[in-house]
Motif scaffolding. Structure first.
Motif, PDB file in Angstrom:
ATOM      1  N   ALA A 563     -37.814 -13.754 -33.460  1.00  0.00           N
ATOM      2  CA  ALA A 563     -36.647 -12.641 -33.705  1.00  0.00           C
ATOM      3  C   ALA A 563     -35.468 -13.100 -32.419  1.00  0.00           C
ATOM      4  O   ALA A 563     -34.682 -12.415 -32.413  1.00  0.00           O
ATOM      5  N   GLY A 564     -35.722 -13.829 -31.593  1.00  0.00           N
ATOM      6  CA  GLY A 564     -35.050 -14.464 -30.616  1.00  0.00           C
ATOM      7  C   GLY A 564     -35.235 -13.366 -29.241  1.00  0.00           C
ATOM      8  O   GLY A 564     -34.005 -13.269 -28.498  1.00  0.00           O
ATOM      9  N   THR A 565     -36.042 -12.652 -29.532  1.00  0.00           N
ATOM     10  CA  THR A 565     -36.348 -11.758 -28.178  1.00  0.00           C
ATOM     11  C   THR A 565     -37.743 -12.008 -27.398  1.00  0.00           C
ATOM     12  O   THR A 565     -38.810 -12.637 -28.069  1.00  0.00           O
ATOM     13  N   ILE A 566     -37.802 -11.328 -26.293  1.00  0.00           N
ATOM     14  CA  ILE A 566     -39.203 -11.554 -25.653  1.00  0.00           C
ATOM     15  C   ILE A 566     -39.574 -10.066 -25.600  1.00  0.00           C
ATOM     16  O   ILE A 566     -38.974  -9.253 -25.545  1.00  0.00           O
ATOM     17  N   PRO A 567     -41.091  -9.936 -25.818  1.00  0.00           N
ATOM     18  CA  PRO A 567     -41.576  -8.561 -26.014  1.00  0.00           C
ATOM     19  C   PRO A 567     -41.385  -7.733 -24.890  1.00  0.00           C
ATOM     20  O   PRO A 567     -41.429  -8.174 -23.758  1.00  0.00           O
ATOM     21  N   PRO A 568     -41.537  -6.572 -25.010  1.00  0.00           N
ATOM     22  CA  PRO A 568     -41.601  -5.672 -23.664  1.00  0.00           C
ATOM     23  C   PRO A 568     -42.554  -6.168 -22.653  1.00  0.00           C
ATOM     24  O   PRO A 568     -43.696  -6.441 -23.055  1.00  0.00           O
ATOM     25  N   GLU A 569     -42.405  -5.937 -21.490  1.00  0.00           N
ATOM     26  CA  GLU A 569     -43.309  -6.099 -20.255  1.00  0.00           C
ATOM     27  C   GLU A 569     -44.217  -7.713 -20.472  1.00  0.00           C
ATOM     28  O   GLU A 569     -45.418  -7.274 -20.563  1.00  0.00           O
ATOM     29  N   THR A 570     -43.520  -8.591 -20.802  1.00  0.00           N
ATOM     30  CA  THR A 570     -44.198  -9.690 -21.209  1.00  0.00           C
ATOM     31  C   THR A 570     -43.736 -11.054 -20.493  1.00  0.00           C
ATOM     32  O   THR A 570     -42.519 -11.109 -20.170  1.00  0.00           O
ATOM     33  N   THR A 571     -44.766 -11.898 -20.051  1.00  0.00           N
ATOM     34  CA  THR A 571     -44.016 -13.305 -19.568  1.00  0.00           C
ATOM     35  C   THR A 571     -44.595 -14.366 -20.560  1.00  0.00           C
ATOM     36  O   THR A 571     -45.644 -14.321 -21.169  1.00  0.00           O
ATOM     37  N   LEU A 572     -43.707 -15.473 -20.530  1.00  0.00           N
ATOM     38  CA  LEU A 572     -43.827 -16.640 -21.244  1.00  0.00           C
ATOM     39  C   LEU A 572     -43.880 -17.820 -20.399  1.00  0.00           C
ATOM     40  O   LEU A 572     -43.147 -17.594 -19.436  1.00  0.00           O
ATOM     41  N   TRP A 573     -44.717 -18.642 -20.622  1.00  0.00           N
ATOM     42  CA  TRP A 573     -44.548 -19.871 -20.056  1.00  0.00           C
ATOM     43  C   TRP A 573     -44.101 -21.204 -20.769  1.00  0.00           C
ATOM     44  O   TRP A 573     -44.734 -21.191 -22.176  1.00  0.00           O
ATOM     45  N   LEU A 574     -43.346 -21.717 -20.550  1.00  0.00           N
ATOM     46  CA  LEU A 574     -42.767 -22.889 -21.226  1.00  0.00           C
ATOM     47  C   LEU A 574     -43.162 -24.309 -20.698  1.00  0.00           C
ATOM     48  O   LEU A 574     -42.794 -24.398 -19.428  1.00  0.00           O
ATOM     49  N   ALA A 575     -43.566 -25.133 -21.371  1.00  0.00           N
ATOM     50  CA  ALA A 575     -43.860 -26.475 -20.775  1.00  0.00           C
ATOM     51  C   ALA A 575     -42.896 -27.333 -20.739  1.00  0.00           C
ATOM     52  O   ALA A 575     -41.922 -27.109 -21.320  1.00  0.00           O
ATOM     53  N   PRO A 576     -42.994 -28.167 -19.732  1.00  0.00           N
ATOM     54  CA  PRO A 576     -41.708 -29.094 -19.584  1.00  0.00           C
ATOM     55  C   PRO A 576     -41.342 -29.878 -20.806  1.00  0.00           C
ATOM     56  O   PRO A 576     -42.146 -30.196 -21.680  1.00  0.00           O
TER      57      PRO A 576
END
Length: 576
Positions: A563-576
């Motif tokens: 939905a174009g959001t990041i969940p509450p109190e959450t971290t995402l890692w994005l690969a190169p």
């Protein structure tokens, strides 16, 4: 869009080849509570060896062992009887050698704790000091002074012990003209059973050089230095007042801590550590304020690293985390050190519990919560674990070394409900039961949900709460979204994605979102808010390789990334 150049942090240092410890993931083992191989209820070195496969699968680069030396356990092993031996309850030197060999075979390095501020009162030197007369060479290895008052009945100063009560204990003289009578006092900044060494004494300095060589010759790769900032003290008479040990004079003039002369000690240590190829690593536990004075311990001419406890002490807020990370990285770059990161260890309430208590909780609030056996205020365990997982992925993406404490990979909370009858921390006794102490983070680990004593190996020396079963390693292994599998995935990816010691802060439309990028294109995004946040523009979600959210949260669609959001109190890692 990239933030301004002034917000860019470069920690790149010209070191070739780069020492292994600069960006290592180090796993702290509290030996008595890790794994018991012989059923006596106390973890031991063979227990560590038996679990080397687990440690290898976890993906750590090194283990750090808290003290395993002979000890009466007046302070959980930090009261050392013999610095060059193994407590028989934990094994033997042969067992130690076997453990080091197994670790090295698994590609894991070994760091051991050194406790140089004080010995135990059972140390050969201290027993000799008690048997000798005032003014003797034996007493000169410690701090013995005459008392104040008409008959020396008052301690030499108002200095308190870290564990409560006075930092002085009076002895009955065994020799000299006052034999059989109360006589001098000795200094112990911690428990009575932990007399402080006199680091102005060359004999003390040289003996610790011998200890460093002893363990280095047995294959140890590095050392963690306990209370590194306290060794050198101003004992000139009359002693200066210091009724509160928590207040540190931050200019090198404090009578007890962070004195300039301590750096001469560690320059000597570095000379010893550099006798080896490659040089042995070292990290200082130096509770020094957030200034350039802490960096001195981490200089290449001294220990090389000093713990940053700033994230550990910070609230779960984006502004705090970013400011601390930027300052630590900038200071590390200026000193030639690499930064260090830590959220939990054997001395503090585990971070899922800290994050699950009401926002704004102070250290006094934590102590009150422990005294209430964790009953009040109510712990929001779901939020605490969610924040802990997010904070961990934020930290593991940063340049520098990550220090992890055993059990945090299982998502363990503090065992706050330990009854008074089982407590062993000297703080509990020396504060006359006003501060519960650190036993709650030292409860033996749960390995198996279905086995007796959760697979620890014997009836544990501290009782495990019933809820430990759901956090057992075998209950999480292979389970998608479990905390153990998140740590395994993160540590594996961290090794694969590792880049130069630098990062670039990226802008975000949300004030509670931190977004940074490593030189190879690896990106980390953390939402510190309790509600979903808009993703930064241009973020390609197909690049997400890891999230701190659990599988259950993903199934519930909480703050869906789609939905174009990041969940509450959450971290995402994005690969190169």
């Amino acid at each position: 869009m990239t933030a301004s150049l002034s917000d860019s942090v470069s920690g790149s240092v010209s070191v070739s080849p780069s020492p292994w410890w600069r960006q290592a993931a180090v796993y702290q083992i509290y030996p008595r509570s890790f794994a018991d191989s012989n059923g006596d209820g106390m973890g031991d070195l063979p227990g560590v060896t038996a679990r080397m496969g687990y440690l290898s699968e976890l993906g750590i680069d090194a283990i750090w062992l808290s003290p395993f030396y002979p000890s009466a356990l007046a302070d959980g092993g930090y009261d050392v009887d013999d610095y060059r031996n193994v407590d028989p309850r934990l094994g033997s030197l042969t067992d130690f050698d076997a453990m080091v060999a197994a670790a090295h075979a698994a590609g894991i390095r070994v760091i051991v704790d050194v406790v140089p501020n004080h010995s135990s009162n059972r140390h050969t030197w201290f027993k000799a000091a008690l048997a000798a007369a005032p003014g003797s060479a034996e007493r000169a290895r410690y701090h013995f002074l005459d008392g104040l008052g008409n008959d020396g009945e008052l301690p030499p100063s108002d200095w308190p012990s870290h564990f409560g009560g006075a930092a002085w204990t009076r002895v009955v003289e065994a020799a000299g003209p006052n034999a059989g009578s109360l006589g001098q006092w000795y200094l112990h900044l911690f428990a009575t059973e932990q007399p402080d060494f006199n680091w102005d004494n060359p004999e003390v300095r040289e003996d610790f050089h011998t200890t460093l060589r002893f363990w280095s010759d047995r294959g140890v790769d590095g050392f963690r230095i306990d209370v590194a900032h306290a060794l050198v003290k101003d004992m000139s008479l009359p002693l200066r007042s210091k009724p509160d040990l928590e207040i540190l004079v931050d200019d090198g003039s404090d009578p007890l801590f962070d004195r300039d002369a301590v750096h001469e000690v560690f320059e000597g240590w570095r000379s010893v550590l550099n006798e080896y190829d490659p040089p042995k690593a070292a990290v200082a536990e130096a509770w020094v304020p957030f200034t350039d004075r802490r960096l001195k311990y981490a200089r290449p001419t001294e220990l090389g690293q000093a713990f940053n406890f700033d994230l550990l002490q910070a609230p779960f807020l984006a502004t705090e985390f970013r400011a601390i990370a930027q300052k630590c990285l900038s200071e590390a770059a200026s000193s030639g050190a690499s930064s260090t990161w830590v959220f939990s260890n054997h001395d503090v309430v585990r971070h899922p519990s800290r994050y699950g208590l009401p926002d704004g909780s102070t250290r006094e609030d934590l102590e009150a919560w422990l005294l209430a056996d964790g009953a009040t205020p109510a712990l929001d365990s779901a939020r605490g674990l969610r924040r802990a997982r997010a904070a961990t992925l934020f930290m593991l993406g940063l340049p520098g070394s990550a220090y992890l404490y055993q059990g945090e990979e299982l998502g363990l909370f503090e065992a706050a409900e330990l009854p008074a009858s089982v407590l062993q921390d000297p703080t509990w006794f020396r504060t006359l039961h006003k501060v519960k102490g650190r036993d709650g983070c030292r409860v033996p680990l749960p390995w198996s949900a279905s086995e007796a004593d959760f697979g620890f190996g014997g009836i544990p020396w501290l009782p495990q709460p019933e809820w430990f079963g759901e956090f057992a390693a075998d209950a999480q292994a292979g389970v998608a979204g479990s905390t153990l599998e998140m740590y395994r995935a993160a540590l594996k990816l961290r090794r694969e994605l590792q880049a130069e010691e630098s990062l670039e802060w990226l802008s975000s439309p949300e004030s509670e979102v931190i977004h940074y990028r490593r030189p190879n294109g690896w990106e980390v995004i953390t939402n510190f808010a309790a509600v979903p946040a808009v993703l930064p523009s241009g973020v390609d979600l197909s690049r997400v390789v890891l999230t701190s959210g659990t599988a259950t949260e993903a199934a519930d669609g909480a703050g869906s990334e789609q939905a174009g959001t990041i969940p509450p109190e959450t971290t995402l890692w994005l690969a190169p």
